[in-house]
Design a protein around this motif. Sequence first.
Motif, mmCIF file in Angstrom:
data_model
loop_
_atom_site.group_PDB
_atom_site.id
_atom_site.type_symbol
_atom_site.label_atom_id
_atom_site.label_comp_id
_atom_site.label_asym_id
_atom_site.label_seq_id
_atom_site.Cartn_x
_atom_site.Cartn_y
_atom_site.Cartn_z
ATOM 1 N N ASP A 19 0.828 -1.205 0.000
ATOM 2 C CA ASP A 19 0.000 0.000 0.000
ATOM 3 C C ASP A 19 0.865 1.258 0.000
ATOM 4 N N LEU A 20 1.893 1.245 0.841
ATOM 5 C CA LEU A 20 2.770 2.411 0.920
ATOM 6 C C LEU A 20 3.576 2.588 -0.368
ATOM 7 N N ALA A 21 3.930 1.492 -1.033
ATOM 8 C CA ALA A 21 4.614 1.595 -2.322
ATOM 9 C C ALA A 21 3.697 2.240 -3.357
ATOM 10 N N LEU A 22 2.414 1.891 -3.332
ATOM 11 C CA LEU A 22 1.466 2.516 -4.252
ATOM 12 C C LEU A 22 1.355 4.016 -3.998
ATOM 13 N N VAL A 23 1.350 4.412 -2.729
ATOM 14 C CA VAL A 23 1.321 5.838 -2.395
ATOM 15 C C VAL A 23 2.557 6.526 -2.960
ATOM 16 N N LYS A 24 3.712 5.895 -2.808
ATOM 17 C CA LYS A 24 4.961 6.480 -3.323
ATOM 18 C C LYS A 24 4.925 6.628 -4.838
ATOM 19 N N PHE A 25 4.456 5.588 -5.535
ATOM 20 C CA PHE A 25 4.364 5.672 -6.998
ATOM 21 C C PHE A 25 3.395 6.776 -7.414
ATOM 22 N N CYS A 26 2.292 6.903 -6.706
ATOM 23 C CA CYS A 26 1.317 7.941 -7.011
ATOM 24 C C CYS A 26 1.939 9.331 -6.836
ATOM 25 N N LEU A 27 2.638 9.532 -5.727
ATOM 26 C CA LEU A 27 3.288 10.816 -5.486
ATOM 27 C C LEU A 27 4.387 11.092 -6.509
ATOM 28 N N CYS A 28 5.119 10.066 -6.876
ATOM 29 C CA CYS A 28 6.165 10.218 -7.885
ATOM 30 C C CYS A 28 5.556 10.624 -9.224
ATOM 31 N N ALA A 29 4.477 9.961 -9.608
ATOM 32 C CA ALA A 29 3.817 10.290 -10.869
ATOM 33 C C ALA A 29 3.293 11.724 -10.852
ATOM 34 N N THR A 30 2.746 12.149 -9.722
ATOM 35 C CA THR A 30 2.278 13.519 -9.592
ATOM 36 C C THR A 30 3.442 14.495 -9.759
ATOM 37 N N GLY A 31 4.566 14.187 -9.146
ATOM 38 C CA GLY A 31 5.747 15.033 -9.277
ATOM 39 C C GLY A 31 6.248 15.111 -10.710
ATOM 40 N N VAL A 32 6.228 13.993 -11.407
ATOM 41 C CA VAL A 32 6.650 13.984 -12.815
ATOM 42 C C VAL A 32 5.712 14.859 -13.648
ATOM 43 N N PRO A 46 13.314 24.534 -9.409
ATOM 44 C CA PRO A 46 12.560 23.364 -8.907
ATOM 45 C C PRO A 46 13.423 22.109 -8.778
ATOM 46 N N LEU A 47 14.377 21.944 -9.685
ATOM 47 C CA LEU A 47 15.278 20.792 -9.596
ATOM 48 C C LEU A 47 16.119 20.864 -8.331
ATOM 49 N N LEU A 48 16.645 22.032 -8.018
ATOM 50 C CA LEU A 48 17.438 22.195 -6.797
ATOM 51 C C LEU A 48 16.583 21.968 -5.544
ATOM 52 N N ILE A 49 15.363 22.482 -5.557
ATOM 53 C CA ILE A 49 14.462 22.289 -4.408
ATOM 54 C C ILE A 49 14.121 20.813 -4.247
ATOM 55 N N ALA A 50 13.794 20.149 -5.363
ATOM 56 C CA ALA A 50 13.462 18.722 -5.309
ATOM 57 C C ALA A 50 14.660 17.909 -4.818
ATOM 58 N N GLY A 51 15.850 18.250 -5.270
ATOM 59 C CA GLY A 51 17.052 17.553 -4.816
ATOM 60 C C GLY A 51 17.280 17.733 -3.322
ATOM 61 N N VAL A 53 14.921 18.459 -1.044
ATOM 62 C CA VAL A 53 13.863 17.732 -0.333
ATOM 63 C C VAL A 53 14.165 16.236 -0.326
ATOM 64 N N PHE A 54 14.616 15.716 -1.458
ATOM 65 C CA PHE A 54 14.962 14.302 -1.531
ATOM 66 C C PHE A 54 16.045 13.966 -0.512
ATOM 67 N N THR A 55 17.103 14.761 -0.492
ATOM 68 C CA THR A 55 18.222 14.503 0.417
ATOM 69 C C THR A 55 17.777 14.578 1.873
ATOM 70 N N VAL A 56 17.018 15.612 2.207
ATOM 71 C CA VAL A 56 16.589 15.821 3.589
ATOM 72 C C VAL A 56 15.635 14.716 4.053
ATOM 73 N N THR A 57 14.854 14.147 3.140
ATOM 74 C CA THR A 57 13.923 13.089 3.538
ATOM 75 C C THR A 57 14.529 11.694 3.427
ATOM 76 N N TYR A 58 15.411 11.494 2.468
ATOM 77 C CA TYR A 58 15.990 10.171 2.231
ATOM 78 C C TYR A 58 16.900 9.738 3.378
ATOM 79 N N ILE A 59 17.703 10.643 3.869
ATOM 80 C CA ILE A 59 18.662 10.301 4.927
ATOM 81 C C ILE A 59 17.954 9.774 6.184
ATOM 82 N N PRO A 60 16.956 10.471 6.740
ATOM 83 C CA PRO A 60 16.293 9.917 7.927
ATOM 84 C C PRO A 60 15.532 8.617 7.649
ATOM 85 N N LEU A 61 14.927 8.517 6.463
ATOM 86 C CA LEU A 61 14.217 7.282 6.131
ATOM 87 C C LEU A 61 15.169 6.087 6.093
#
Length: 81
Positions: A19-32, A46-51, A53-61
């Motif tokens: 279920d959580l993978a589906l949420v991630k794919f949905c959010l990814c598709a929305t971002g694309v 936007p690329l710098l902001i997305a990068g 956000v990715f870094t700040v969220t990926y590390i704790p996850l």
Amino acid sequence: MKCLFSYANEYVKESDWKDLALVKFCLCATGVMIGLCIPKEKKKVPLLIAGAVFTVTYIPLMTKFLRIILRKDENAACEEE
């Protein structure tokens, strides 16, 4: 707003990894889709902001995920002995 967070917490508790993978794919598709709407000459910010956000969220996850793996490995080692 508190009620919305409560619903979200309950949803996560009742979900599995699929279920959580589906949420991630949905959010990814929305971002694309949003990214495709940005004019080419204005994509740098936007690329710098997305990068960022990715870094700040990926590390704790990944830190939490690795802690869980290590804890499971320690428990498995204890059970084998």
